[in-house]
Design an enzyme around this catalytic site. Sequence first.
Site, PDB file in Angstrom:
ATOM      1  N   SER A  57       0.786  -1.224   0.140  1.00  0.00           N
ATOM      2  CA  SER A  57       0.058   0.066   0.024  1.00  0.00           C
ATOM      3  C   SER A  57       0.937   1.378  -0.085  1.00  0.00           C
ATOM      4  O   SER A  57       0.428   2.283  -0.461  1.00  0.00           O
ATOM      5  CB  SER A  57      -0.916   0.201   1.258  1.00  0.00           C
ATOM      6  OG  SER A  57      -1.737  -1.014   1.301  1.00  0.00           O
ATOM      7  N   ARG A  73      -9.977  19.518   6.796  1.00  0.00           N
ATOM      8  CA  ARG A  73     -10.179  20.150   8.045  1.00  0.00           C
ATOM      9  C   ARG A  73     -11.559  20.041   8.527  1.00  0.00           C
ATOM     10  O   ARG A  73     -12.752  20.097   7.805  1.00  0.00           O
ATOM     11  CB  ARG A  73     -10.109  21.849   7.635  1.00  0.00           C
ATOM     12  CG  ARG A  73      -8.667  22.227   7.179  1.00  0.00           C
ATOM     13  CD  ARG A  73      -8.398  23.679   7.092  1.00  0.00           C
ATOM     14  NE  ARG A  73      -7.017  23.882   6.871  1.00  0.00           N
ATOM     15  CZ  ARG A  73      -5.910  23.952   7.196  1.00  0.00           C
ATOM     16  NH1 ARG A  73      -5.841  22.986   8.418  1.00  0.00           N
ATOM     17  NH2 ARG A  73      -4.896  24.225   6.599  1.00  0.00           N
ATOM     18  N   ASP A 128       5.291  24.866   7.857  1.00  0.00           N
ATOM     19  CA  ASP A 128       5.182  26.094   8.692  1.00  0.00           C
ATOM     20  C   ASP A 128       6.514  26.046   9.629  1.00  0.00           C
ATOM     21  O   ASP A 128       6.873  27.016  10.173  1.00  0.00           O
ATOM     22  CB  ASP A 128       4.158  26.319   9.605  1.00  0.00           C
ATOM     23  CG  ASP A 128       2.930  26.818   8.321  1.00  0.00           C
ATOM     24  OD1 ASP A 128       3.306  27.144   7.325  1.00  0.00           O
ATOM     25  OD2 ASP A 128       1.757  26.508   8.660  1.00  0.00           O
ATOM     26  N   MET A 170       4.646  31.405   3.143  1.00  0.00           N
ATOM     27  CA  MET A 170       3.825  30.844   4.263  1.00  0.00           C
ATOM     28  C   MET A 170       4.505  30.686   5.588  1.00  0.00           C
ATOM     29  O   MET A 170       5.616  30.945   5.781  1.00  0.00           O
ATOM     30  CB  MET A 170       3.435  29.568   3.584  1.00  0.00           C
ATOM     31  CG  MET A 170       2.054  29.675   2.618  1.00  0.00           C
ATOM     32  SD  MET A 170       1.434  27.898   2.180  1.00  0.00           S
ATOM     33  CE  MET A 170      -0.190  28.420   1.346  1.00  0.00           C
ATOM     34  N   ARG A 172       1.880  31.084   8.334  1.00  0.00           N
ATOM     35  CA  ARG A 172       1.173  31.516   9.411  1.00  0.00           C
ATOM     36  C   ARG A 172       1.702  32.515  10.402  1.00  0.00           C
ATOM     37  O   ARG A 172       1.875  33.557   9.777  1.00  0.00           O
ATOM     38  CB  ARG A 172       0.376  30.333  10.089  1.00  0.00           C
ATOM     39  CG  ARG A 172      -0.426  29.358   9.287  1.00  0.00           C
ATOM     40  CD  ARG A 172      -1.460  28.536  10.244  1.00  0.00           C
ATOM     41  NE  ARG A 172      -0.657  27.867  11.326  1.00  0.00           N
ATOM     42  CZ  ARG A 172      -1.517  27.374  12.260  1.00  0.00           C
ATOM     43  NH1 ARG A 172      -2.868  27.372  12.359  1.00  0.00           N
ATOM     44  NH2 ARG A 172      -0.714  26.448  13.098  1.00  0.00           N
ATOM     45  N   LYS A 214      22.635  50.386  -4.556  1.00  0.00           N
ATOM     46  CA  LYS A 214      21.709  49.040  -4.518  1.00  0.00           C
ATOM     47  C   LYS A 214      20.948  49.089  -5.631  1.00  0.00           C
ATOM     48  O   LYS A 214      19.915  50.220  -5.628  1.00  0.00           O
ATOM     49  CB  LYS A 214      21.167  48.678  -3.439  1.00  0.00           C
ATOM     50  CG  LYS A 214      20.586  47.065  -3.421  1.00  0.00           C
ATOM     51  CD  LYS A 214      21.432  46.164  -3.366  1.00  0.00           C
ATOM     52  CE  LYS A 214      21.230  44.804  -3.274  1.00  0.00           C
ATOM     53  NZ  LYS A 214      21.885  43.627  -3.160  1.00  0.00           N
TER      54      LYS A 214
END
EC number: 2.7.1.11
Length: 320
Positions: A57, A73, A128, A170, A172, A214
């Site tokens: 599997s 969720r 995260d 990403m 959070r 720069k």
Amino acid sequence: MIKKIGVLTSGGDSPGMNAAIRGVVRAALSEGLEVFGIYDGYLGLYEDRMEKLDRYSVSDMINRGGTFLGSARFPEFRDDSVRAKAIENLQNRGIDALVVIGGDGSYMGAKRLTEEGFPCIGLPGTIDNDVAGTDYTIGFFTALETVVEAIDRLRDTSSSHQRISIVEVMGRYCGDLTLAAAIAGGCEFIVLPEIEFNREDLVCEIKAGIDKGKKHAIVAITEHICDIDELARHIEQETKRETRATVLGHIQRGGSPVAYDRILASRMGAYAIELLLQGYGGRCVGIQNEKMVHHDIIDAIENMKRPFKGDWLETAKKLY
């Protein structure tokens, strides 16, 4: 005596989840245990969507991104009656313990099951890197490679047009991915949720860089801090330099896991089975100083704090 276990993935997917499932399944089978895969996280647990897994599997899964078990969720899992039904489904199949792969929201579900007497082991699966009790989470390093590649590409076009580029990453409310990518990608400016943000200070720093000669710059910023399109307009207005915003989005969650994430996921999956066979429940697995560790899952959620990588930030500042 543990004879049957269940395994599920929950919350946002991360590269290496399949490798973790494989680690759980292969390690459990080597100890004579039966393994049931639960589809779509806690939702599938509630709906009794489970399937017995064998070594085949999980064949050819170690290199695949995402999670073949699926994820969803399911905020309804906070409800006592929903969890009672989930535990009933597990008990009806003779499942003695559960391995949960996911972030802090997934850990919260495992915590509640643990408090109600059902043994759970949590594995940290999220890009995260915001889970307490571990130096790194499954998927962090793959996402880091994705972000750095994007920054490299943006630098090519930014330098060609003498442009300022803002890259939203990403994470959070954790800046680890942004900070690591900024160091590896040579970003000139970093905006993190752990540090109070003042856009005028950022503008002043960018102007100072321009005054030093720069020609272009990359600003790496963690999501949810501000509207980066509005920030880009403000920077362009104040500096008179073309400024563009790029949101990397869900591309950061995909892709074949890098070698370190495959190794980390495999080690954590096998270690979860080791803990269950030793009689542990209500634990979460981590890696600290390259060694497998485990913590009380309730304590990890309620009391443990994820340390901010301040030394990384100091390094980044020296390299601006």
